[in-house]
Scaffold this motif. Sequence first.
Motif, mmCIF file in Angstrom:
data_model
loop_
_atom_site.group_PDB
_atom_site.id
_atom_site.type_symbol
_atom_site.label_atom_id
_atom_site.label_comp_id
_atom_site.label_asym_id
_atom_site.label_seq_id
_atom_site.Cartn_x
_atom_site.Cartn_y
_atom_site.Cartn_z
ATOM 1 N N PHE A 31 0.842 -1.203 0.000
ATOM 2 C CA PHE A 31 0.000 0.000 0.000
ATOM 3 C C PHE A 31 0.872 1.246 0.000
ATOM 4 C CE2 PHE A 31 -2.919 3.022 2.358
ATOM 5 C CZ PHE A 31 -3.725 3.272 1.250
ATOM 6 N N ARG A 32 0.585 2.145 -0.923
ATOM 7 C CA ARG A 32 1.342 3.380 -1.126
ATOM 8 C C ARG A 32 2.805 3.111 -1.472
ATOM 9 N NH1 ARG A 32 -1.273 7.200 3.721
ATOM 10 N NH2 ARG A 32 -3.387 7.176 2.882
ATOM 11 N N GLY A 107 -4.038 5.446 -3.132
ATOM 12 C CA GLY A 107 -3.527 5.751 -1.808
ATOM 13 C C GLY A 107 -4.574 6.125 -0.791
ATOM 14 N N THR A 108 -5.860 5.979 -1.129
ATOM 15 C CA THR A 108 -6.915 6.316 -0.170
ATOM 16 C C THR A 108 -7.226 5.094 0.702
ATOM 17 O OG1 THR A 108 -8.679 5.670 -1.698
ATOM 18 C CG2 THR A 108 -7.945 7.960 -1.769
ATOM 19 N N PRO A 109 -7.442 5.261 2.000
ATOM 20 C CA PRO A 109 -7.692 4.118 2.880
ATOM 21 C C PRO A 109 -9.171 3.755 2.963
ATOM 22 C CG PRO A 109 -7.421 6.073 4.204
ATOM 23 C CD PRO A 109 -7.234 6.508 2.764
ATOM 24 N N GLN A 130 -10.303 -2.990 7.210
ATOM 25 C CA GLN A 130 -9.480 -1.944 6.608
ATOM 26 C C GLN A 130 -8.092 -2.015 7.251
ATOM 27 O OE1 GLN A 130 -7.494 0.831 6.194
ATOM 28 N NE2 GLN A 130 -7.970 0.310 4.070
ATOM 29 N N PRO A 131 -7.145 -2.676 6.603
ATOM 30 C CA PRO A 131 -5.852 -2.948 7.235
ATOM 31 C C PRO A 131 -5.041 -1.712 7.602
ATOM 32 C CG PRO A 131 -6.208 -4.450 5.403
ATOM 33 C CD PRO A 131 -7.295 -3.419 5.330
ATOM 34 N N TYR A 132 -5.038 -0.684 6.768
ATOM 35 C CA TYR A 132 -4.172 0.468 7.008
ATOM 36 C C TYR A 132 -4.618 1.264 8.233
ATOM 37 C CZ TYR A 132 -1.295 4.562 6.008
ATOM 38 O OH TYR A 132 -0.384 5.593 6.088
ATOM 39 N N ILE A 133 -5.918 1.478 8.368
ATOM 40 C CA ILE A 133 -6.453 2.184 9.527
ATOM 41 C C ILE A 133 -6.486 1.263 10.748
ATOM 42 C CG2 ILE A 133 -8.471 3.401 10.440
ATOM 43 C CD1 ILE A 133 -9.179 4.194 7.607
ATOM 44 N N MET A 198 -16.418 5.427 -1.920
ATOM 45 C CA MET A 198 -15.976 4.796 -0.678
ATOM 46 C C MET A 198 -15.856 3.281 -0.757
ATOM 47 S SD MET A 198 -15.391 7.268 1.394
ATOM 48 C CE MET A 198 -15.490 6.688 3.069
ATOM 49 N N ASP A 199 -16.327 2.657 -1.843
ATOM 50 C CA ASP A 199 -16.259 1.200 -1.973
ATOM 51 C C ASP A 199 -16.887 0.542 -0.743
ATOM 52 O OD1 ASP A 199 -14.857 0.920 -4.585
ATOM 53 O OD2 ASP A 199 -13.319 2.054 -3.534
ATOM 54 N N CYS A 200 -16.273 -0.540 -0.230
ATOM 55 C CA CYS A 200 -16.885 -1.283 0.871
ATOM 56 C C CYS A 200 -16.920 -0.493 2.172
ATOM 57 C CB CYS A 200 -16.155 -2.598 1.103
ATOM 58 S SG CYS A 200 -14.422 -2.409 1.649
ATOM 59 N N TYR A 201 -16.097 0.547 2.289
ATOM 60 C CA TYR A 201 -16.066 1.313 3.531
ATOM 61 C C TYR A 201 -17.389 2.032 3.782
ATOM 62 C CZ TYR A 201 -13.712 3.774 7.346
ATOM 63 O OH TYR A 201 -13.334 4.250 8.580
ATOM 64 N N ALA A 202 -18.129 2.339 2.727
ATOM 65 C CA ALA A 202 -19.441 2.957 2.897
ATOM 66 C C ALA A 202 -20.387 2.025 3.650
ATOM 67 C CB ALA A 202 -20.028 3.319 1.536
ATOM 68 N N TYR A 203 -20.349 0.735 3.329
ATOM 69 C CA TYR A 203 -21.199 -0.232 4.033
ATOM 70 C C TYR A 203 -20.785 -0.349 5.503
ATOM 71 C CZ TYR A 203 -22.666 -1.688 -0.659
ATOM 72 O OH TYR A 203 -23.168 -1.707 -1.935
ATOM 73 N N ALA A 204 -19.479 -0.293 5.762
ATOM 74 C CA ALA A 204 -19.005 -0.335 7.138
ATOM 75 C C ALA A 204 -19.505 0.870 7.920
ATOM 76 C CB ALA A 204 -17.483 -0.391 7.156
ATOM 77 N N LEU A 205 -19.488 2.054 7.295
ATOM 78 C CA LEU A 205 -19.974 3.253 7.962
ATOM 79 C C LEU A 205 -21.469 3.174 8.242
ATOM 80 C CD1 LEU A 205 -18.027 6.026 6.023
ATOM 81 C CD2 LEU A 205 -17.601 5.217 8.348
ATOM 82 N N LEU A 206 -22.226 2.539 7.358
ATOM 83 C CA LEU A 206 -23.654 2.364 7.598
ATOM 84 C C LEU A 206 -23.875 1.477 8.833
ATOM 85 C CD1 LEU A 206 -26.360 1.873 4.894
ATOM 86 C CD2 LEU A 206 -26.519 0.672 7.055
#
Length: 272
Positions: A31-32, A107-109, A130-133, A198-206
């Motif tokens: 990553f990055r 490069g976005t997490p 989300q491995p990086y965070i 946001m890809d899958c991160y949007a579902y996580a935020l929901l």
Amino acid sequence: MSGFFSSDPDSDLALAHRMADAAREAILPYFRMDGLSADNKDAGKEGGGFDPVTIADRAAEEAMRAILAEHRPDDGIWGEEYGQKPGTSGRTWVLDPIDGTRGFLSGTPTWGVLIALSEGAGPVLGVIDQPYIGERFVGGGGRAEYTGPRGTHRLGTRDIGGLDKAILFTTFPEIGTPADRSAFEAVSKQVKLVRYGMDCYAYALLAAGQVDLVIEAGLNAYDIQAPIAVIEAAGGIVTDWEGNPVHQGGRALAAATKDLHAAALELLAGAA
């Protein structure tokens, strides 16, 4: 052999955590990383497009498959990069090693590792990692949990009332076909805020109670099965745009509450 052969929920979850840990270890070195290249899976297809895959995607899926081969050889596997392996147990692990490879390359997490355990009626366990965070969202087996920099706590969707107070996500502004786009806009015009990419991160935020709706089209089973399990465990609802199961992908509507789901579904159907 370790105790992962048992098919009880605790054992399933322990195995899913082990797979997510292995995927993290495989992905993070890339990553990055300067000069990381990607192959285009859409190269040569009619209409072109850019559907990237990197060495990190492949390494993460290989790591997860190796764990399943050792501890659950009778279970099936359906992964984005290496396809389907039939099983004899009636259970299938549905894997997306990096959901959001475009974001990964940028490069976005906001990308993540998706792991789902699916049985006849659909996914019974899901992990969005989300491995990086260092954030992990888990749903199934009586659990709806978040683990991250602020510790571990229960996941739960929120109830903000009507569409006019809702936050809506989708990954691509040009969602689906022109007809799909028109239907999406029928909903997006009614909500308080729309965000993209946001890809899958949007579902996580929901599932975490931060946003209220996710509407997408053109999904595969490995894009949506883990989010289904996590969101449903957190109290939300996920269907296709007709209100039917969306386990195999296609057009997905995820909502924090039944009322929001019904309101969005009515607008999607009316526009379509």
